[in-house]
Scaffold this motif. Structure first.
Motif, PDB file in Angstrom:
ATOM      1  N   ARG A   1       6.978   5.395   3.742  1.00 55.95           N
ATOM      2  CA  ARG A   1       7.756   5.790   2.805  1.00 55.95           C
ATOM      3  C   ARG A   1       9.241   6.059   3.202  1.00 55.95           C
ATOM      4  O   ARG A   1      10.330   5.568   2.586  1.00 55.95           O
ATOM      5  CB  ARG A   1       7.256   6.689   1.915  1.00 55.95           C
ATOM      6  CG  ARG A   1       5.988   6.426   1.100  1.00 55.95           C
ATOM      7  CD  ARG A   1       5.427   7.378   0.313  1.00 55.95           C
ATOM      8  NE  ARG A   1       6.190   8.028  -0.744  1.00 55.95           N
ATOM      9  CZ  ARG A   1       6.428   7.299  -1.786  1.00 55.95           C
ATOM     10  NH1 ARG A   1       5.735   6.038  -2.048  1.00 55.95           N
ATOM     11  NH2 ARG A   1       7.158   7.831  -2.805  1.00 55.95           N
TER      12      ARG A   1
ATOM     13  N   ARG B   1       0.897  -1.192   0.040  1.00 53.15           N
ATOM     14  CA  ARG B   1      -0.011  -0.154  -0.116  1.00 53.15           C
ATOM     15  C   ARG B   1       0.829   1.321   0.125  1.00 53.15           C
ATOM     16  O   ARG B   1       0.195   2.274  -0.128  1.00 53.15           O
ATOM     17  CB  ARG B   1      -0.905   0.058   1.105  1.00 53.15           C
ATOM     18  CG  ARG B   1      -2.308  -0.645   0.890  1.00 53.15           C
ATOM     19  CD  ARG B   1      -3.176  -0.329   1.999  1.00 53.15           C
ATOM     20  NE  ARG B   1      -3.522   1.106   2.230  1.00 53.15           N
ATOM     21  CZ  ARG B   1      -3.647   1.816   3.311  1.00 53.15           C
ATOM     22  NH1 ARG B   1      -3.973   0.777   4.232  1.00 53.15           N
ATOM     23  NH2 ARG B   1      -3.804   3.025   3.457  1.00 53.15           N
ATOM     24  N   VAL B   2       2.274   1.066   0.224  1.00 44.30           N
ATOM     25  CA  VAL B   2       3.119   2.353   0.265  1.00 44.30           C
ATOM     26  C   VAL B   2       2.881   3.220  -0.689  1.00 44.30           C
ATOM     27  O   VAL B   2       2.972   4.282  -0.900  1.00 44.30           O
ATOM     28  CB  VAL B   2       4.515   1.846   0.730  1.00 44.30           C
ATOM     29  CG1 VAL B   2       5.403   3.153   0.406  1.00 44.30           C
ATOM     30  CG2 VAL B   2       4.449   1.316   2.272  1.00 44.30           C
ATOM     31  N   ASN B   3       2.950   2.308  -1.966  1.00 48.99           N
ATOM     32  CA  ASN B   3       2.956   3.294  -3.480  1.00 48.99           C
ATOM     33  C   ASN B   3       1.460   3.618  -3.820  1.00 48.99           C
ATOM     34  O   ASN B   3       1.243   4.346  -4.606  1.00 48.99           O
ATOM     35  CB  ASN B   3       3.625   2.491  -4.366  1.00 48.99           C
ATOM     36  CG  ASN B   3       5.261   2.658  -4.373  1.00 48.99           C
ATOM     37  OD1 ASN B   3       5.731   3.646  -3.552  1.00 48.99           O
ATOM     38  ND2 ASN B   3       5.830   1.549  -4.831  1.00 48.99           N
ATOM     39  N   ARG B   4       0.534   3.202  -3.100  1.00 47.85           N
ATOM     40  CA  ARG B   4      -0.993   3.423  -3.531  1.00 47.85           C
ATOM     41  C   ARG B   4      -1.577   4.389  -2.847  1.00 47.85           C
ATOM     42  O   ARG B   4      -1.964   5.408  -3.277  1.00 47.85           O
ATOM     43  CB  ARG B   4      -1.879   2.231  -3.682  1.00 47.85           C
ATOM     44  CG  ARG B   4      -1.791   1.351  -4.859  1.00 47.85           C
ATOM     45  CD  ARG B   4      -2.538   0.443  -4.986  1.00 47.85           C
ATOM     46  NE  ARG B   4      -2.059  -0.640  -4.527  1.00 47.85           N
ATOM     47  CZ  ARG B   4      -2.493  -1.683  -3.342  1.00 47.85           C
ATOM     48  NH1 ARG B   4      -3.834  -1.530  -2.998  1.00 47.85           N
ATOM     49  NH2 ARG B   4      -2.110  -2.818  -3.325  1.00 47.85           N
ATOM     50  N   GLY B   5      -1.508   4.457  -1.690  1.00 50.67           N
ATOM     51  CA  GLY B   5      -2.171   5.667  -0.631  1.00 50.67           C
ATOM     52  C   GLY B   5      -3.822   5.531  -0.554  1.00 50.67           C
ATOM     53  O   GLY B   5      -4.099   4.725  -1.375  1.00 50.67           O
TER      54      GLY B   5
ATOM     55  N   THR C   1       0.730  12.591   5.904  1.00 56.40           N
ATOM     56  CA  THR C   1       0.658  11.531   4.654  1.00 56.40           C
ATOM     57  C   THR C   1       0.843  12.688   3.716  1.00 56.40           C
ATOM     58  O   THR C   1       0.899  14.143   3.790  1.00 56.40           O
ATOM     59  CB  THR C   1      -0.831  11.144   4.506  1.00 56.40           C
ATOM     60  OG1 THR C   1      -1.630  12.297   4.469  1.00 56.40           O
ATOM     61  CG2 THR C   1      -1.122  10.223   5.717  1.00 56.40           C
TER      62      THR C   1
ATOM     63  N   ARG D   1      -0.431   8.962   1.042  1.00 53.92           N
ATOM     64  CA  ARG D   1       0.590   7.684   1.219  1.00 53.92           C
ATOM     65  C   ARG D   1       1.107   8.096   2.689  1.00 53.92           C
ATOM     66  O   ARG D   1       1.429   9.180   2.883  1.00 53.92           O
ATOM     67  CB  ARG D   1       1.622   7.649   0.268  1.00 53.92           C
ATOM     68  CG  ARG D   1       1.010   7.252  -1.175  1.00 53.92           C
ATOM     69  CD  ARG D   1       1.897   7.061  -2.268  1.00 53.92           C
ATOM     70  NE  ARG D   1       2.791   8.548  -2.486  1.00 53.92           N
ATOM     71  CZ  ARG D   1       3.494   8.500  -3.610  1.00 53.92           C
ATOM     72  NH1 ARG D   1       3.787   7.649  -4.354  1.00 53.92           N
ATOM     73  NH2 ARG D   1       4.075   9.689  -3.646  1.00 53.92           N
ATOM     74  N   ASP D   2       1.596   7.190   3.479  1.00 56.94           N
ATOM     75  CA  ASP D   2       1.905   7.421   4.620  1.00 56.94           C
ATOM     76  C   ASP D   2       3.330   7.690   4.686  1.00 56.94           C
ATOM     77  O   ASP D   2       4.253   6.771   4.142  1.00 56.94           O
ATOM     78  CB  ASP D   2       1.529   5.771   5.656  1.00 56.94           C
ATOM     79  CG  ASP D   2       2.296   6.122   6.839  1.00 56.94           C
ATOM     80  OD1 ASP D   2       2.589   7.057   7.426  1.00 56.94           O
ATOM     81  OD2 ASP D   2       2.258   5.256   7.732  1.00 56.94           O
TER      82      ASP D   2
END
Lengths: 279, 336
Positions: A70, A39-43, A60, A65-66
């Motif tokens: 990242r 999920r890091v690249n999706r957000g 964010t 994204r968190d």
């Protein structure tokens, strides 16, 4: 090992060592600290540009994204690029420096003039030019950095080799007819290892900084990479309201480079008493 | 001494020639065909072939290199795809801004680095010494472009005490060209308000660039001061009964300043490097921001020309550093 015990008493060096170990763990096992790596690249656009909170420690970004996740995931590319650049530079620089320092003659002249050319321009400038021509990407940044960093190793190895070469035991080995390649690899190399290791440690920190500049300028990593330099350049657009976006990746660079510098200083003190920081 | 300068100037030539070979190779290996780029998307193969012929791309490499060399020697680096003007003219216009910035950064690094380093050395192991050490270690580990952004965030956006970008406020005419430095030129011509504004604009970028150098100079000064304070001549003076201040100020300082001063010159390369991103961040109209623009517009000619010019300036600066070293240390001057 009395040397290691001495290093263990050097508080800053130990701090640096701890930082590096933690960073290596983060780089190897990011899953331990980030719940959902995919999920890091999706957000999630619903959580766009949130300030730091208990849920999002570092806030964010513009895509929701968190940033904490990242920053953690950015450790791996930072260490990867620094390791490969330093390793490549050593692979090029050490043999050249050994040959130039031990064999002398035209080899020495050619190699040292070549390093002059590469050192005639500040490393970053030449790296930018090379990376630009190779095209944007983390790999071209890596090649560009290695292509401009090897002369520093050549210089170090050259100076050290010249120092060792004039010692009696090398003369003795030559006298009993040992081959030049064996002398270089088995007898000179181990004797110059210490300053090369110091150079490599400090070089790791230096390359992390330089690679971050390349990422920031857009000749390095490409989105959606969690590269720290790239994140800072993206976060810069959201100043001053969303200050956390650009701030935390920069702090990560600071801490990691600090780790390598502190350890490098400690090692240098051990290796070269002349250069002691006189505490 | 003069002989030394001439010899060093001659020694730059092969290095610059090598640099020209390097940039030429990079230009030829560069992504894409320059002829196709000039001809545009709708060109026929025949048109591209004609442009290739006109550009001399079909000539042997040696002749192409000679062509490149003779143009570069005249400061002709082609036309920038971005500003649509001669790259050489663009560089000449922007070089003074970068030199002013790096000069101020060197000044900051020298004054504060030597001051902090000396005090830390004299008051060794005091709180001041420890704080200086921690700050300088952190300073060396800070990415300058990030530091630039943080300074903007604090001083320009939050506190609003220093300007965010540029060399002067919009609408304020620059002072007449004397040295190329707005601050100095404005002072010379008596425009004090302009000088003040120029100074306010240069503080943040110059301080950012100087950060790493400041830390290096402070560290070198500190260890240098400590070793000369423990040297025999210092002990002798103390034994004779000189007060500590008379030992430190004239004797210890003069002996311990040689190393840091030569370091300051060596830092020039680091300063120019961090100037690239920092200029872009502060919109400082120098070579660094020009280089960044050239990167964004894939303007190879301009990128390589900037590389060459910086190489030339860097070489000259290194000679000046050696001269200053000789002035400070007569033992070095003898060998020149």
């Amino acid at each position: 090992m009395p040397l290691l015990r001495k290093l263990a008493r050097d508080v800053p060096a130990v701090m640096g060592f701890v930082i590096i170990i933690v960073a290596l763990i983060l780089a190897a096992f990011p899953g331990l600290f980030v719940e959902d790596i995919a999920r890091v690249n999706r957000g999630n656009i619903l959580y766009r540009l949130q300030p730091p909170s208990a849920e999002f420690l570092f806030g964010t970004d513009d895509l929701g994204r968190d940033i904490f996740a990242r920053v953690i995931l950015g450790t791996r590319p930072a260490i990867e690029i620094a390791l490969s650049v330093v390793a490549l530079s050593m692979a090029i620089g050490i043999p050249l420096g050994l040959a130039a320092g031990y064999l002398g003659g035209w080899i020495s002249g050619t190699v040292m003039r070549l390093t002059d050319v590469f050192l005639a321009v500040p490393q970053l400038i030449l790296a930018i030019a090379i990376a630009q021509i190779l095209g944007r990407g983390a790999e071209s940044a890596m090649i560009a950095l290695a292509a401009t960093y090897w002369p520093f190793f050549t210089r170090t190895v050259y100076a050290e080799t010249q120092r060792v070469r004039s010692q009696l035991f090398i003369e003795a080995l030559e006298g009993i007819g040992m081959g030049r390649r064996r002398i270089m690899l088995l007898h000179i190399l181990p004797n110059i290892a210490a300053p090369v290791i110091v150079r490599a440690t400090v070089g790791m920190g230096f390359i992390i900084l330089t690679a971050a500049v390349l990422g920031f300028l857009g000749v390095g990593a490409t989105p959606p990479s969690p590269d720290w330099g790239l994140s800072i350049s993206e976060g810069r657009k959201y100043l001053p309201e969303q200050w956390w976006y650009a701030t935390f990746p920069g702090l990560a660079i600071l801490v990691l480079v600090l780790g390598f510098n502190l350890l490098g200083d400690g090692l240098r003190d051990l290796v070269d008493p002349k250069l002691r920081r006189l505490r | 001494m003069i002989l030394f300068v001439i010899r060093r100037l001659i020694l730059i030539v092969p290095t610059l020639l090598g640099l020209l070979v390097l940039t030429f190779m990079m230009l030829r290996m560069g992504a894409g065909d320059p002829a196709a780029a000039i001809a545009g998307d709708n060109a026929t193969p025949e048109q591209i072939a004609r442009i290739r012929e006109d550009l001399g791309l079909n000539d042997p490499l040696v002749i192409q290199f000679w062509d490149y060399l003779s143009h570069a020697a005249r400061g002709d680096f082609g036309v920038s795809a971005y500003t649509n003007r001669a790259v050489g003219a663009d560089i000449a216009l922007r070089l003074p801004a970068t030199l002013e910035l790096t000069f101020f950064a060197l000044l900051i690094a020298a004054v504060f680095g030597i001051a902090f380093g000396t005090l830390a050395g004299v008051w060794r192991n005091s709180v001041f010494d420890h704080v200086t050490r921690v700050v300088s270690v952190a300073g060396l580990a800070t990415a300058s472009f990030w530091f630039a952004i943080m300074l903007q965030l604090i001083f320009s956006m939050d506190l609003q005490v220093l300007p965010l970008r540029g060399r002067l406020p919009t609408g304020m005419p620059p002072p007449p060209f004397i040295t190329g430095s707005y601050v100095i030129d404005a002072l010379f011509t008596g425009r004090f308000e302009t000088a003040w504004e120029a100074l306010r604009h240069i503080i943040l970028p110059a301080f950012t660039i100087s950060l790493g150098g400041l830390a290096t100079v402070a560290r070198f000064t500190r260890s240098s001061v400590i070793s000369s304070m423990q040297s025999e001549f210092a002990s002798y003076e103390r034994a004779v009964g000189y007060p500590e201040r008379r030992v430190v100020l004239p004797y210890v300082l003069r002996n311990s300043l040689v190393t840091p001063v030569t370091q300051i010159g060596l830092l020039f390369g680091a300063f120019v490097s961090s100037a690239v991103a920092v200029e872009a961040i502060f919109d400082w109209p120098g070579l660094g921001s020009y280089l960044v623009n050239a990167i964004f517009t894939s303007d190879f000619q301009a990128v390589l020309a900037v590389t060459l010019v910086i190489g030339l300036v860097y070489g000259i600066v290194n000679i000046v550093v050696d001269l200053v070293h000789g002035l400070l240390d007569p033992r070095v001057a003898e060998r020149m």
